[in-house]
Write an enzyme that holds these catalytic residues in place. Sequence first.
Site, PDB file in Angstrom:
ATOM      1  N   ARG A 139      45.601  12.205  78.289  1.00 54.72           N
ATOM      2  CA  ARG A 139      45.817  13.641  78.174  1.00 54.72           C
ATOM      3  C   ARG A 139      47.250  13.893  77.706  1.00 54.72           C
ATOM      4  NH1 ARG A 139      43.675  16.908  83.419  1.00 54.72           N
ATOM      5  NH2 ARG A 139      45.500  18.126  82.838  1.00 54.72           N
ATOM      6  N   ARG A 150      54.283  21.018  85.356  1.00 51.16           N
ATOM      7  CA  ARG A 150      53.007  21.362  86.015  1.00 51.16           C
ATOM      8  C   ARG A 150      53.190  21.469  87.527  1.00 51.16           C
ATOM      9  NH1 ARG A 150      49.660  16.648  83.648  1.00 51.16           N
ATOM     10  NH2 ARG A 150      47.887  17.365  84.854  1.00 51.16           N
TER      11      ARG A 150
HETATM   12  P1  AMP Z   1      44.023  21.103  84.541  1.00 54.25           P
HETATM   13  O1  AMP Z   1      43.041  20.259  83.805  1.00 54.25           O
HETATM   14  O2  AMP Z   1      43.398  21.985  85.575  1.00 54.25           O
HETATM   15  O3  AMP Z   1      45.193  20.317  85.064  1.00 54.25           O
HETATM   16  O4  AMP Z   1      44.631  22.125  83.457  1.00 54.25           O
HETATM   17  C1  AMP Z   1      45.330  21.672  82.325  1.00 54.25           C
HETATM   18  C2  AMP Z   1      46.210  22.803  81.759  1.00 54.25           C
HETATM   19  O5  AMP Z   1      45.385  23.895  81.358  1.00 54.25           O
HETATM   20  C3  AMP Z   1      47.197  23.410  82.737  1.00 54.25           C
HETATM   21  O6  AMP Z   1      48.409  22.683  82.822  1.00 54.25           O
HETATM   22  C4  AMP Z   1      47.407  24.794  82.118  1.00 54.25           C
HETATM   23  O7  AMP Z   1      48.221  24.721  80.953  1.00 54.25           O
HETATM   24  C5  AMP Z   1      46.004  25.138  81.660  1.00 54.25           C
HETATM   25  N1  AMP Z   1      45.214  25.789  82.742  1.00 54.25           N
HETATM   26  C6  AMP Z   1      44.084  25.307  83.330  1.00 54.25           C
HETATM   27  N2  AMP Z   1      43.616  26.164  84.236  1.00 54.25           N
HETATM   28  C7  AMP Z   1      44.467  27.225  84.245  1.00 54.25           C
HETATM   29  C8  AMP Z   1      44.533  28.444  84.983  1.00 54.25           C
HETATM   30  N3  AMP Z   1      43.623  28.744  85.927  1.00 54.25           N
HETATM   31  N4  AMP Z   1      45.565  29.291  84.716  1.00 54.25           N
HETATM   32  C9  AMP Z   1      46.478  29.024  83.765  1.00 54.25           C
HETATM   33  N5  AMP Z   1      46.491  27.877  83.050  1.00 54.25           N
HETATM   34  C10 AMP Z   1      45.488  26.987  83.267  1.00 54.25           C
END
Ligand code: AMP
Length: 195
Positions: A139, A150
């Site tokens: 990723r 993050r």
């Molecule tokens: P994740 O796979 O949940 O770690 O999400 C990867 C990235 O997607 C995050 O670091 C954010 O940039 C974006 N993202 C995912 N879900 C959200 C959310 N609920 N609100 C804002 N950004 C999100």
Amino acid sequence: MNIILIGPPGAGKGTQAETLVKGRNMVQLSTGDMLRAARTSGTEMGNMVAGVMDRGELVTDEIVIGLIEEQLTTADAAGGFIFDGFPRTLAQADALSDLLEKVGQKLDTVIQLEVNDEILVDRIVGRAAEAVAAGKEARADDNAESLKIRLMAYYKDTSPLIGYYYAKGQLQQVDGLGTIDGVGADIADALGKVG
Ligand code: AMP
């Protein structure tokens, strides 16, 4: 049953969601997966969020709320929804409660996966190395710099949700440090208390 899995990046939300999907016929709604899919298919929205995601910042509430609304109004609830990586802000939490009400559903419980930060860093760096070893692309946001951002986004914007759901009497905490099966068993116990 509709549940939220909440925890920092690398806490195991996606892994545990998979188990729940297989074992309980639940539907996983991961905004991270939806955003990555939008990028892969090259939609206008996907292109717009790419840089923000790679830096490890949050995309706008409006975008993710729109994605969830679309799924809630079209997906078959089957064994219920698992919200994975959503909500991440208080505005998203409020929107979720309105959306659930709109489709005649309610939130049953919020499971917080607790993991300490050093282990998260190891897990995420490990996840990137595993992907590369398997010949896949890691990723873009699984690197030390994005991870720092993050984690900051998690503590600044998302961790207030823990107090919020606690105050509403909906929070259950699970130690996210055990084996996948061990954590899964603890989640099953937590769900048993509400189901
Ligand atoms: P994740 O796979 O949940 O770690 O999400 C990867 C990235 O997607 C995050 O670091 C954010 O940039 C974006 N993202 C995912 N879900 C959200 C959310 N609920 N609100 C804002 N950004 C999100």
